[in-house]
Design a protein around this motif. Structure first.
Motif, mmCIF file in Angstrom:
data_model
loop_
_atom_site.group_PDB
_atom_site.id
_atom_site.type_symbol
_atom_site.label_atom_id
_atom_site.label_comp_id
_atom_site.label_asym_id
_atom_site.label_seq_id
_atom_site.Cartn_x
_atom_site.Cartn_y
_atom_site.Cartn_z
ATOM 1 N N TRP A 210 0.837 -1.208 0.000
ATOM 2 C CA TRP A 210 0.000 0.000 0.000
ATOM 3 C C TRP A 210 0.869 1.253 0.000
ATOM 4 N N GLY A 211 2.005 1.186 0.685
ATOM 5 C CA GLY A 211 2.879 2.350 0.774
ATOM 6 C C GLY A 211 3.411 2.808 -0.560
ATOM 7 N N SER A 212 3.434 1.916 -1.548
ATOM 8 C CA SER A 212 3.911 2.292 -2.881
ATOM 9 C C SER A 212 2.864 3.059 -3.672
ATOM 10 N N GLY A 213 1.641 3.117 -3.140
ATOM 11 C CA GLY A 213 0.577 3.868 -3.796
ATOM 12 C C GLY A 213 -0.206 3.079 -4.822
ATOM 13 N N ASP A 214 0.089 1.776 -4.975
ATOM 14 C CA ASP A 214 -0.607 0.941 -5.944
ATOM 15 C C ASP A 214 -1.726 0.187 -5.243
ATOM 16 N N VAL A 215 -2.938 0.721 -5.309
ATOM 17 C CA VAL A 215 -4.069 0.131 -4.603
ATOM 18 C C VAL A 215 -4.452 -1.209 -5.211
ATOM 19 N N LYS A 216 -4.424 -1.307 -6.546
ATOM 20 C CA LYS A 216 -4.827 -2.555 -7.192
ATOM 21 C C LYS A 216 -3.903 -3.700 -6.801
ATOM 22 N N THR A 217 -2.606 -3.439 -6.776
ATOM 23 C CA THR A 217 -1.664 -4.478 -6.369
ATOM 24 C C THR A 217 -1.894 -4.889 -4.917
ATOM 25 N N SER A 218 -2.227 -3.907 -4.077
ATOM 26 C CA SER A 218 -2.532 -4.208 -2.675
ATOM 27 C C SER A 218 -3.735 -5.139 -2.573
ATOM 28 N N LEU A 219 -4.767 -4.825 -3.345
ATOM 29 C CA LEU A 219 -5.979 -5.645 -3.311
ATOM 30 C C LEU A 219 -5.707 -7.031 -3.884
ATOM 31 N N ASP A 220 -4.944 -7.105 -4.984
ATOM 32 C CA ASP A 220 -4.609 -8.400 -5.573
ATOM 33 C C ASP A 220 -3.802 -9.257 -4.594
ATOM 34 N N SER A 221 -2.938 -8.612 -3.826
ATOM 35 C CA SER A 221 -2.169 -9.337 -2.809
ATOM 36 C C SER A 221 -3.093 -9.897 -1.733
ATOM 37 N N ALA A 222 -4.078 -9.091 -1.332
ATOM 38 C CA ALA A 222 -5.046 -9.545 -0.328
ATOM 39 C C ALA A 222 -5.848 -10.730 -0.849
ATOM 40 N N VAL A 223 -6.247 -10.681 -2.134
ATOM 41 C CA VAL A 223 -7.021 -11.780 -2.730
ATOM 42 C C VAL A 223 -6.189 -13.056 -2.776
ATOM 43 N N SER A 224 -4.900 -12.915 -3.093
ATOM 44 C CA SER A 224 -4.030 -14.088 -3.213
ATOM 45 C C SER A 224 -3.811 -14.793 -1.876
ATOM 46 N N MET A 225 -4.066 -14.109 -0.759
ATOM 47 C CA MET A 225 -3.900 -14.712 0.571
ATOM 48 C C MET A 225 -5.033 -15.659 0.947
ATOM 49 N N LYS A 226 -6.104 -15.675 0.124
ATOM 50 C CA LYS A 226 -7.245 -16.563 0.367
ATOM 51 C C LYS A 226 -7.869 -16.356 1.746
#
Length: 628
Positions: free
Chosen positions: A488-504
């Motif tokens: 999130w600190g990098s400012g990329d919200v989509k990547t943050s959300l995709d990371s959350a999804v990948s955690m199942k």
């Protein structure tokens, strides 16, 4: 009642006899666009569902004609001001009078609720503006400066400012914290009827009897545009949900304006006469007007209205390329900073003690006679349940099939909206968990056949029970959130959300969405393609907070991005190679497919009874265009 014609841009929805005597005022609920309040010479306030012929509730209490009405943002309260200068606030959910406020010396001309706090502003023909604390029944501040009737009031979206407009042709901007005027705008040459803040930018629009609409930059405090083309006084204004254009309601027409430079995109003939209020719902604009005892409602299909380069005062312009909606509008103007929660810490400057004790009786509580005379009569129980009862508090009793500790700690955690910038350590959460269990066994000692008094060893064993498991769960969640926070600190919200999804872990997704839902500036079309598949799981979750988060996200996507998706998919093929357009088309196509799947889930849940029934009904309305 007229039926919508798919070949028309506008049509009359219905006409009702709203009061036994002349209608004096009306107001639409801006949150849903589905509720209408009317005030009449019969001293009553009637509540209606738009498109339905029967009155839901009839509110009494005023002894003089009702001059002004207004819903609060959640549409759970309505306030009405009378010809005598008194105000009455009704709680629609509880179907009862909430407050009676006295203090103005003449007719109430304008009202507005604060967007977050329990405050209410009123303007009167006595030229005064009063700010009321609804909870304490008192006037907390009085603003003086206008020389004629105050015709319109509007709080800024961040709740820090109050704008007022008057028959004296001036607009004044007040700082609620400092309790003083910030600036005054004086370019209008006639009475000002309506004010509208831009939903995101520091921008204010005003409409006047001088037949002009003016736009004001609230950073530089100067006029940046003036649209002249209305055939009569400007009575209503409404910004489009994406903030890209402004709708103006005048006699028998709707105009669509842009600014910087000033442009008129479209003119839509509508036979609504002197339209009195506008609201946007399900990509449709609802307009209401009144004449004698009758109230008429009209619909404009916004998907058929031009909102970008088309006509500027009769001159044909080149069609502008379709761009993805941005909350920042067409400029880099500053955006409002809204609170992260629904509880406001906004403080307003209080009046001096001598002012609060002035002989106007601003703090006078209503007499018992006033309270007895006030009532809220439910006329249509079915519609009343549909609109107001689902909002009532849910039962706190845990399901019999689920043990107490897991159920309550999950409810406690799910309803705690975690800010990624403010995650507490596991030790604090563990302490809260221990304290929560201890309080349970103190307050409910007899439940499940437990002894009324627990021994020290037994109490300690109960407190420790499940503690290690819970700590493991919370530690894992904390670790995952730390990972998301780093991205999130990098400012990329989509990547943050995709990371959350990948955690199942759906709880992590909910934590992210609870933040994104509160920050419109973070939303992009790319984000929709990642969020929509998760929403399907949330809507079918057994946890109410997950369902609520899913509904909020889906509603936001439909309101902000459906016009873009629809326009992109129905647009004719482009000539030549346009990679950007093709990419946007693919994203919109994916979103449309996911929305179609979700529409079936929403339809199945729209008839359910309970807290989320009305939310699914609203989503069903918003998703209706998917079937065309």
């Amino acid at each position: 009642m007229a039926v919508a014609n798919t070949t028309k841009t506008s049509w009359r929805l219905q006409e009702i006899v709203a009061h036994s005597s002349n209608v004096v005022c009306l107001a639409l609920g801006k949150n849903s666009g589905r509720l209408l309040a009317t005030g009449g010479e019969d001293c009553r306030v009637n509540i209606w569902a738009v498109s339905k012929p029967n009155c839901i509730m009839s509110l009494t209490g005023h002894n003089n004609p009702v001059e002004c009405v207004k819903f609060n943002n959640s549409e759970e309260q309505v306030v009405a001001g009378s010809q005598s200068g008194s105000l009455r606030v009704w709680d629609l959910e509880a179907a009862k009078i909430l407050r009676t406020l006295m203090g103005h010396k003449a007719n109430i001309c304008s009202l507005d609720f604060h967007p977050f706090g329990e405050y209410l502003a009123s303007g009167s023909m006595d030229t005064n503006i009063k700010l009321w604390d609804v909870r304490r029944k008192g006037c907390v501040f009085r603003y003086k400066g206008h020389t004629q009737a105050v015709r319109c009031l509007a709080f800024s979206p961040d709740g820090k400012w109050l704008a007022s407009a008057s028959d004296d042709s001036t607009i004044k901007l007040w700082d609620l914290t400092a309790g003083k005027m910030i600036t005054e705008f004086t370019a209008h040459t006639g009475a000002i009827n309506i004010l509208q803040f831009h939903p995101n930018e520091y921008l204010l629009a005003s409409g006047s009897s001088d037949r002009t609409i003016k736009l004001w930059d609230l950073e530089k405090f100067k006029m940046i545009g003036s649209s002249e083309g209305e055939m009569g006084p400007v009575r209503c204004l409404a910004f489009n949900l994406d903030g890209f254009c402004l709708y103006s309601g005048a006699v028998d027409s709707l105009r669509v304006y842009g600014w910087e430079p000033d442009r008129c995109f479209d003119v839509v003939p509508v036979g609504w006469g002197k339209v009195a209020d506008l609201a946007i719902c399900n990509h449709q604009l609802i307009g209401v007007s009144y004449n004698l005892t009758n109230v008429s409602s009209y619909v404009v299909d916004l998907t058929r209205v031009k909102k970008s380069g088309s006509v500027i005062q009769g001159v044909i312009q080149d069609e502008q390329p379709l761009t993805e909606p941005s909350p920042k509008g067409s400029t880099l103007r500053r955006n409002y900073d809204r609170p992260l929660t629904t509880c406001s810490t906004q403080r307003v400057k209080q009046s001096s003690e001598s002012d609060r004790r002035s002989p106007e009786g601003e703090r006078r509580s209503p007499s018992s006679e006033d309270e007895k005379e006030s009532s809220a009569e439910i006329r249509n129980p079915e519609d009343y349940k549909d609109f107001f009862q689902p909002k009532s508090a849910i039962s706190r009793t845990p399901p019999k099939s689920e043990p107490f500790p897991q159920y309550y700690i999950l409810c406690l955690w799910e309803n705690y909206h975690i800010d990624l910038l403010c995650i507490r350590c596991v030790a604090v959460l563990s302490f809260i968990f221990k304290l929560f269990l201890l309080l349970y066994f103190i307050i409910y000692p007899a439940r499940n056949n437990r002894p009324s008094v627990l021994g020290d060893d037994e109490a300690l064993a109960q407190i420790r029970k499940g503690h290690d498991t819970m700590c493991v769960m919370l530690t894992s969640r904390h670790k995952n959130l730390d990972t998301i926070r780093a991205v999130w600190g990098s400012g990329d919200v989509k990547t943050s959300l995709d990371s959350a999804v990948s955690m199942k872990d759906l709880s992590i997704v909910v934590d992210i969405l609870n933040i994104v839902n509160l920050k419109p500036s973070l939303w992009k079309l790319d984000l929709c393609t990642s969020i929509l598949p998760q929403i399907e799981e949330l809507l079918q979750s057994k946890y109410e907070s997950y369902v609520q988060t899913g509904c909020t996200s889906l509603k936001l996507i439909l309101k902000r991005f459906w016009p873009l998706i629809s326009d992109t998919l129905t647009a004719p093929p482009s000539v030549g190679v346009d990679i950007t357009r093709e990419e946007r088309h693919q994203k919109c196509k994916a979103c449309y497919k996911q929305l179609k799947n979700l529409s079936n889930v929403v339809k199945n849940k729209a008839d359910q009874v309970g807290r989320h029934g009305s939310a699914f009904k609203e989503l069903q309305l918003l998703m209706a265009p998917l079937d065309y």
